[in-house]
Design an enzyme around this catalytic site. Structure first.
Site, PDB file in Angstrom:
ATOM      1  N   ASP A  59      -0.222   0.130   6.361  1.00 24.49           N
ATOM      2  CA  ASP A  59      -0.387   0.763   7.704  1.00 24.49           C
ATOM      3  C   ASP A  59      -1.536   0.721   8.459  1.00 24.49           C
ATOM      4  O   ASP A  59      -1.712   1.371   9.380  1.00 24.49           O
ATOM      5  CB  ASP A  59       0.179   2.254   7.482  1.00 24.49           C
ATOM      6  N   ASP A 116       0.164   4.631   0.415  1.00 25.89           N
ATOM      7  CA  ASP A 116      -0.191   5.717   1.133  1.00 25.89           C
ATOM      8  C   ASP A 116       0.128   5.362   2.643  1.00 25.89           C
ATOM      9  O   ASP A 116      -0.533   4.524   3.263  1.00 25.89           O
ATOM     10  CB  ASP A 116      -1.731   6.042   1.279  1.00 25.89           C
ATOM     11  N   ASP A 136       0.819  -1.389  -0.214  1.00 19.23           N
ATOM     12  CA  ASP A 136       0.147   0.142  -0.129  1.00 19.23           C
ATOM     13  C   ASP A 136       0.869   1.130   0.063  1.00 19.23           C
ATOM     14  O   ASP A 136       1.665   1.252   0.981  1.00 19.23           O
ATOM     15  CB  ASP A 136      -1.003   0.044   1.171  1.00 19.23           C
TER      16      ASP A 136
END
Length: 328
Positions: free
Chosen positions: A214, A18, A16
């Site tokens: 995250d 971001d 991911d």
């Protein structure tokens, strides 16, 4: 960096961007060098639907990453592919969000239309866009009440930026929901389609893929749902206390400080009586308290093992688990 670290146990990696590779425009420390040094292929899968795969690729390449457009998946592309399976080619779809939403619809043979354009759309595709207005949201609500299929690329409540979290697509979806009578179909993580597509691009079974993110509720939950091993990296939204309080459907297999850990050894979990051991660290839960010895990430990992075992064994309430890690 070596080839015998954590990532070397797997055939491919889905990452991911971001909060893992970048926050806003800037790179997160150690991300670029760590990813470029991997010996296994990488696919980038983002719930941010506002940009096309090419635009995401340009951002990654501007940070020095070796990223091909073909190895980038967005939630808008995943959603458009689902719509294209069910709608006739050329069907009109209201594209609500950034340019990536309309780009994805055109890529699969559908006709993106701006909110409020003449004609009745077959569907409304709701993706993140920083310039979405209240009028746009109103037009989406009118179309949905008139029978248009409502699809959301993701329902992330926030989006990481250099200045901290900002309202994400989920916040915009929530603004429309009181004005309509149905819930949206949500396609992006944690739902499996994006991770399944990533495994296809990598050419391997999901069980051979390492998923890095995250967010527990999207990245890690999606990994669990798809049968991938999940890595929670502590550079974005969620930290150890959040992981401690997570249910079994969103617990990471690995917890790392940053992406350098992909090239480092990861200590196996061990248990000696009430003590849970990771490397030179150990932890146990007794009488509702956490006792931990050690330093660095290994003591965090041992503490999580101890807390999760206490929750699963009925010795600790889930709502208290996060407090133990917060108070360490």
């Amino acid at each position: 960096m070596t080839g015998d670290g954590l990532a070397a146990r797997y055939d491919g990696l889905v990452c991911d961007p971001d909060g893992v590779v970048y926050a806003g425009a800037g790179a997160i420390d150690h991300a670029t060098a760590s990813l470029n040094a991997l010996a296994i292929p990488v696919v980038y899968a983002t719930n941010n639907a506002s940009r096309s795969p090419h635009d995401v690729g340009e951002h990654l390449r501007s940070l020095g990453l070796h990223a091909r457009d073909e190895a980038i998946l967005t939630s808008s592309l995943a959603a458009a592919m689902v719509l294209a399976r069910d709608l006739a080619p050329g069907s009109r779809v209201t594209a609500l969000g950034g340019p990536g939403v309309a780009h994805a619809l055109r890529a699969v043979g559908l006709c993106p239309r701006a909110p409020g354009d003449d004609g009745r759309p077959s569907a409304v595709l709701r993706g993140y866009g920083p310039r979405v207005t209240a009028a746009d949201l109103g037009e989406a609500a009118h179309a949905i009440r008139a029978g248009a299929r409502w699809m959301a690329t993701n329902d992330d409540p926030t989006l990481p930026t250099e200045r901290g979290p900002a309202p994400g697509n989920g916040s915009l979806v929530a603004a429309v929901r009181p004005a309509v009578d149905v819930d949206p179909e949500v396609i992006g993580k944690p739902h499996p389609p994006m991770y399944e597509m990533a495994a296809d691009v990598l050419g391997t079974d999901p069980a051979g893929v390492l998923a890095v993110g995250d967010r527990l509720g999207t990245d890690i939950r999606g990994a669990v749902a798809t049968g991938m091993a999940g890595v929670l990296v502590l550079t974005g939204v969620h930290g150890p206390a959040d992981a401690a309080a997570a249910g079994t459907d969103r617990r990471p297999d690995y917890v790392v400080e940053d992406l350098r850990a992909l090239h480092q050894g990861y200590p196996e979990a061990q248990r000696y009586g009430d003590w849970f051991v990771r490397g030179d660290a150990r932890a146990r839960v007794a009488a509702g308290r956490l006792f931990a010895e050690g330093e660095g990430m290994d003591v965090v990992r041992a503490s999580l093992d101890a807390v999760w075992a206490a929750v699963d064994g009925g010795r600790l309430r889930g709502e208290d688990a996060g407090r133990l890690l917060t108070n360490r």
